[in-house]
Each structure stands twice: as C-alpha cells, then as structure tokens.
Design a protein around this motif. Structure first.
Motif, PDB file in Angstrom:
ATOM      1  N   TYR A 108       0.762  -1.198  -0.025  1.00 51.22           N
ATOM      2  CA  TYR A 108      -0.014  -0.054   0.109  1.00 51.22           C
ATOM      3  C   TYR A 108       0.917   1.536   0.250  1.00 51.22           C
ATOM      4  N   TYR A 153      -5.783   5.117   1.105  1.00 52.31           N
ATOM      5  CA  TYR A 153      -5.208   3.715   1.201  1.00 52.31           C
ATOM      6  C   TYR A 153      -5.308   3.713  -0.361  1.00 52.31           C
ATOM      7  N   ILE A 177      -3.659   0.691  -2.961  1.00 55.66           N
ATOM      8  CA  ILE A 177      -3.007  -0.641  -3.384  1.00 55.66           C
ATOM      9  C   ILE A 177      -2.145  -0.239  -4.457  1.00 55.66           C
TER      10      ILE A 177
END
Length: 639
Positions: A219, A624, A626
């Motif tokens: 992340y 967040y 990815i």
C-alpha cells in the motif's frame, strides 16, 4: 439464558398457530439479458418488507445486485461487488480487511449500517462491525445483494443507522450438479467446489468447499509505502438443505465453518494488528421456516447460532451469538399491509487479555430483545401509499429505544415519488464501553480508558426520491437526504495524562444526493453511470484523531460507470471505472480506478474469464492505495 429460551419457546408456539392457505407467486429470473428495465421491477426483494416482494412501490433508496450483476462485475468477494453500488464506499485497508461505508463515515469498526446474510446479522454485536476476513462465503453462492441506503429503523432498528446490506444466497435447488471454480492470478489462487442434488420430490441438498491463498498487498498510506499482511490462507466448508411443498411451507437449514490464517503486518490505520501469525475461525448454523398464508402474506421463523474466534493484535476473543425472530405480514381489510415481528439475541464473549489490547470484562454476556409493527396503507389505489412503523429495541440493563419511521409514496405512469422521515436511537457498541488500547493522536501515543457513562447515539433523517422508467431502455433513480446526528461517540484527548476517553459529544449533519442511470444504449451495450455527493459538517471531530467509525468531515464526490457489453454470443466485455474526490483541510484524496473483465464461453458448461482490478491504482477514502494492479484468470466448469 433462561429468558432467551422462554422467548424462543413463545415464538415457536406462535408460529404453529398460523393458519395455512395456498400460496401464490414464483421466483423471478435474475439474468439481466433476459429482462428489460420494466421487467426488472418484478425482481423479488426481501429487505424493505422482510418478506419477498416486487421492487416497485418501495419508498426508499435501494440498489439490487442480481446474480448476473455480481458475475459481470468480476468480483471475487462480496466487498468487491459492493464497490459498484452508488453511495457505498469500499476501502480495502489490508489483505484481509475491508471498511464499508454508506453515505459517509468510515473505518474498519464502522457501526453505521447493518449487514446480513439471509437475514442473519453478521455485524458483530460486541464490536459493531463485520470481520470480513473470516466470513468465508464464496461469491458464487450469492443470488443477489440488496443495498438499502438510509435508515429503515421501523424494520431493522437502530443498527440500520445509514442503511442495510442483505446478502441473499442461492437455494439448494439452484446448486444441483457439480460446479468447479478455479482462480489463478497475481494476487493468489483459489478453488471452489459446489455439489448439489435432489433428495426427494420437494427437497434439495448442497455442499461446498473453498480454499484460497493470497501473498499479500502493498500500500501507499498518506504518501508512504507500506507492506500489508502476508500469506493469507483461507478455507471454508458449508452445507445447505431446502424443502418446500406445493402449498404453504418452506424449510431451510444451512451452516458453514471458515478458517483464516495470516501473518499480520498491517499498514498504519489498522491499530489492532500486530507482527504475528493470526488464526481466526468463524462458524454458523441457521434454520428458517417460512409459511405462506396468501399473496404477500405469511409468517417466518428464523433462528441461528454463530461462533467466532478472533484476534485483535494480542487480544483473543471467543464470540458466541444465539438469536431468533418471528415475522408476520399480511393484508388486512384490503388497504393495510401489516408487518410485525419480535425477536431476541443472546451473546456471550470470552477474552484472553492481551498486553497491548484488553477489555474491561474478560467474560461478558448481554441479552437484547426487540419488536416492531409496520403498516403500509393504501390511500389511493395503485397510486398513493403511506407507511408508518415503529420498532422497539431493548438492551439488557438499558432503556427501551423507539425507532419510528414514516414513508409516503406516489406512483403513476412509470414514475415514483417518495418521502421518508426516520429516527434512530442506538446503544453504543460494547467495544466502545469495554476496550482498552493505545491510539495515536498528533504524533503521540494515548491510552484509551473506556467508560460506561455514554449516551445513546441519535439520528434524525429526512429523505426524498424520484424514479422513472422512460421506456424499456432507460431508467433513472434520484435521491436526496439530510441526516442530523447527536450524542455520537468520539474520543476526548488529555495531553497532560496522555489518555483518551470515549465521550458522547459528537454532533453534526450529513446531506447529499445520489443519482443513477440504467441505459440500454445499444442492443449489445448497457451503461450504468452514477454520481454520489455527500457533505458532512461535524465541528467537534478531533483533527487527525482516530475515532469509532468517524465521519469523513469533508465533501465526498463519487462517480462510477459500469459498461456491460455482449460482443458476441460467446464473448463478454465488462468495464467498471470510478473517480473519488474527498477534500478537507488536511489532504486531497483524488483518483481514478478501473476494473475490467473479459469472458469467453467455450460452451454452455465451461467459461474462462480474465479479470483485472486496480488497473489505475485508484485512491479511496482513508488514502489507502494498493500499489500493484491484480490480474486473474477464472475458470468455471459446470459438470
């Protein structure tokens, strides 16, 4: 325990008192390519009435994901499928963790909506959140997902603060034969086997098992690279049996056990993770008896037991819940559709205290009861309807909390106008009352000292909406809402002692709108754009401070577009793109995301899918990101 047994005994006795008569109605086909938009209104939905009914004449904001919608989304899990729903924000905060919010609010411990599987609450009564990593329900077992935005307190009580998500699984007769689903990709592998057969003229039985492995996600959190938890191994086995006769009764039993093992190394923002191996187990059993007593009339008894073994950092908990409910609905004097019910829930928890995370009582139990009554009154036949309802929630050693709702619906010429007013009064979760752990605030570590002196959280909600089917190819859905929150639980920080305490001092408003379009643009192409705008104003939210599913406290603009294309009889292409913009005084979270699915149907029994997700490294709430896109191949084989 005696009190709960007495309630269940009474409910079973009442259910046998129902007078049977011949039922009418049949299940609807859920495959979208066989339905025009007007026929979609006949898809059966459970949540708004707690019994099967048509989608039409619902005075509320809803989205129904059918089996076909779920398949064509390319979702490999239920949270992934929910990403396509207007007004719902889904954040994957770790390899095995998701945060789901409706109309604002966020956090893994998000207690602002009720989530059910076949009307069985999976929202933990102690933590007031869903432990998605241990649920284990394969997405292939899901028939449809009903997302009801806004509070439906007269039916579901205060737990439906911001909405209800009801996941409906497939009947055993829909699982006849043998199915294999194999998924291999950059983020892991999984194998699912489903087998079902007839056991009598009226009975069916099915079993399933699934195993999977994911290496783990990386992340970017607030601009910094972080490594998430690694080596996530999961396994699930389940059974389902259904029996029905041609006249009145349907009996259903299902159960499953799921295991999850992972090496936790969670990014910041997950305070209850540790650098250690974690083993969690979840199991349940549920029995449902549904007796039809006429068109839109019947009585249902449901009872379930669930057990979860979960680890939060170094706190280990054994959570048990036993619940039961009886629901009746029926038409009275031609103009009244009465829905009434009563239920109880007893849960008990046993904890092994940790050094860093602990609870006030290592052995804890609580008994809750509730009852509700709702009347849908026809004021003008086929045109004007008024729904009045009230639910009473009682928490052991607490007070009775009333949850009233009033809804007005006008429908004419394929148009619907609706207005709703709701009030919710909810008891803060026992985790808020009981938990002890460290939190980070303004760069310093504070110890959370919980207290039992908290007020019930309150919500007053006003909603309105408009739906219209222009022709067989076009449908629009518009809703607006205004929510006023009071006595919400937040944290108070004392810099002199470096302690934090829960306090019932958070108040504010949330307002916004949602717009969705369903357009058959071409014979082979369906477009589904949606726009959701949520604005929040909570002046007393601590800046940069953690909380109990805190509000985003900033405007949130969400744009989604789903394109469903049938390139040929054997080739499908589906795209889903989203854009999220969350702006506040601290940072700007803006970004696009793109998912794609290409399916080749080699035959009626074999299909091969190529699925890509996170292709644009989208940004979501909580910042967040990815960092790596995921590409998978999924082979489905019906033997």
């Amino acid at each position: 325990m005696f009190k709960f047994g007495l309630v269940i005994t009474i409910l079973i006795y009442l259910s046998f008192a129902a007078i049977p008569c011949r039922a009418a109605g049949s299940d609807s086909d859920s495959r979208l390519e066989d339905l025009n938009l007007e026929e979609l209104m006949d898809v059966e939905v459970v949540s708004p009435s707690r019994r099967k009914q048509s989608l039409e004449n619902i005075a509320g904001s809803y989205t129904i994901l059918t089996e076909e919608d779920i398949r064509r989304s390319g979702a490999k899990s239920i949270p992934e499928a929910l990403q396509t729903v207007p007004g719902v924000i889904v954040t994957r905060t770790d390899t095995d963790k998701w945060a789901i919010g409706i109309r604002g609010f966020k956090g893994v411990f998000n207690s602002k909506q009720l989530i059910l599987i076949d009307n069985r609450p999976i929202t933990s009564p102690y933590f007031a959140e869903v432990l998605w990593g241990t649920q284990g329900l394969p997405i292939e077992m899901v028939k449809q997902i009903e997302v009801i935005r806004g509070p439906w307190t007269s039916l579901w009580g205060a737990e439906s603060f911001n909405g209800v998500i009801n996941i409906i699984t497939k009947h055993a007769k829909e699982l006849e034969g043998l199915k294999s689903v194999t998924t291999v990709g950059s983020d892991g592998v999984s194998e699912l086997l489903i087998g079902g057969s007839k056991i009598s003229d009226n009975g069916n039985f099915a079993v399933y098992g699934k195993g999977g492995y994911e290496a783990g996600k990386n992340y970017t959190v607030f601009g910094h690279p972080e490594k998430g938890s690694r080596d996530w191994t999961t396994g699930t086995v389940g059974v389902r049996g259904d029996w029905e006769n041609a006249f009145t009764d349907e009996l259903s039993f299902q159960g499953a056990i799921s295991h999850s093992k992972i090496t936790e190394q969670s990014p910041p923002g997950n305070p209850f993770s540790a650098d250690r191996d974690k083993n969690d187990v979840n199991g349940f059993a549920q029995f449902v008896w549904d007796r039809s007593t006429g068109v839109n009339s019947g009585i249902q008894f449901r009872s379930s037991y669930s057990r979860t073994i979960v680890t939060l950092q170094d706190l280990e908990g054994n959570l048990n819940t036993f619940d039961g409910e009886l629901v009746y609905s029926g038409v009275q004097t031609g103009a009244h559709l009465i829905t009434a019910g009563a239920g109880g829930r007893y849960f008990w928890e046993e904890f092994e205290q940790g050094k860093f995370v602990s609870v006030r009582n290592a052995n804890f139990s609580r008994f809750d009861v509730s009852s509700f009554l709702q009347d849908r009154i026809t004021l003008i036949e086929d045109e004007l309807f008024l729904t009045l309802g009230m639910k009473l929630d009682y928490v052991e050693d607490g007070e009775v909390s009333p949850q009233p709702t009033a809804r007005l619906l006008y429908t004419k010429d394929k148009q619907e106008y609706w207005l709703a007013l709701s009030y919710a009064n909810r008891y803060p979760s026992d985790w808020v009352h009981q938990g002890h752990y460290d939190v980070m605030y303004n760069g310093y570590r504070y110890f959370l000292d919980s207290t039992a002196d908290l007020e019930n959280e309150e919500l007053t909600s006003v909603e309105a909406g408009y739906r219209r089917i222009f022709d067989d190819d076009l449908k629009i859905d518009l809703s607006v809402f205004f929510n006023n929150y009071d006595q919400m639980v937040t944290m108070s920080f004392d810099p002199s002692t470096r302690t934090a305490s829960p306090v019932s001092s958070l108040e504010g408003i949330t307002y916004g709108s949602e717009f969705a379009l369903d357009w058959q643009a071409l014979e082979w192409l369906i477009l589904r754009p949606s726009v959701s705008v949520t604005l929040q104003d909570f002046p007393s939210v601590p800046g940069d401070g953690p909380g109990f599913s805190p509000p985003l406290n900033s405007p949130v603009y969400s744009y989604k577009l789903q394109a469903i294309a049938a390139l040929s009889d054997s080739l499908e292409l589906d795209l889903f793109s989203s854009y999220l913009n969350s702006l506040d005084d601290r940072d700007l979270s803006t970004g696009f995301d793109l998912s794609a699915r290409l399916e080749w149907k080699a035959s009626d029994k074999i299909s091969l899918e190529l699925i890509g997700s996170g292709l644009l490294n989208g940004v979501n709430d909580a910042n967040y990101v990815i960092t790596e896109p995921a590409v998978s191949m999924r082979l489905t084989w019906d033997f």
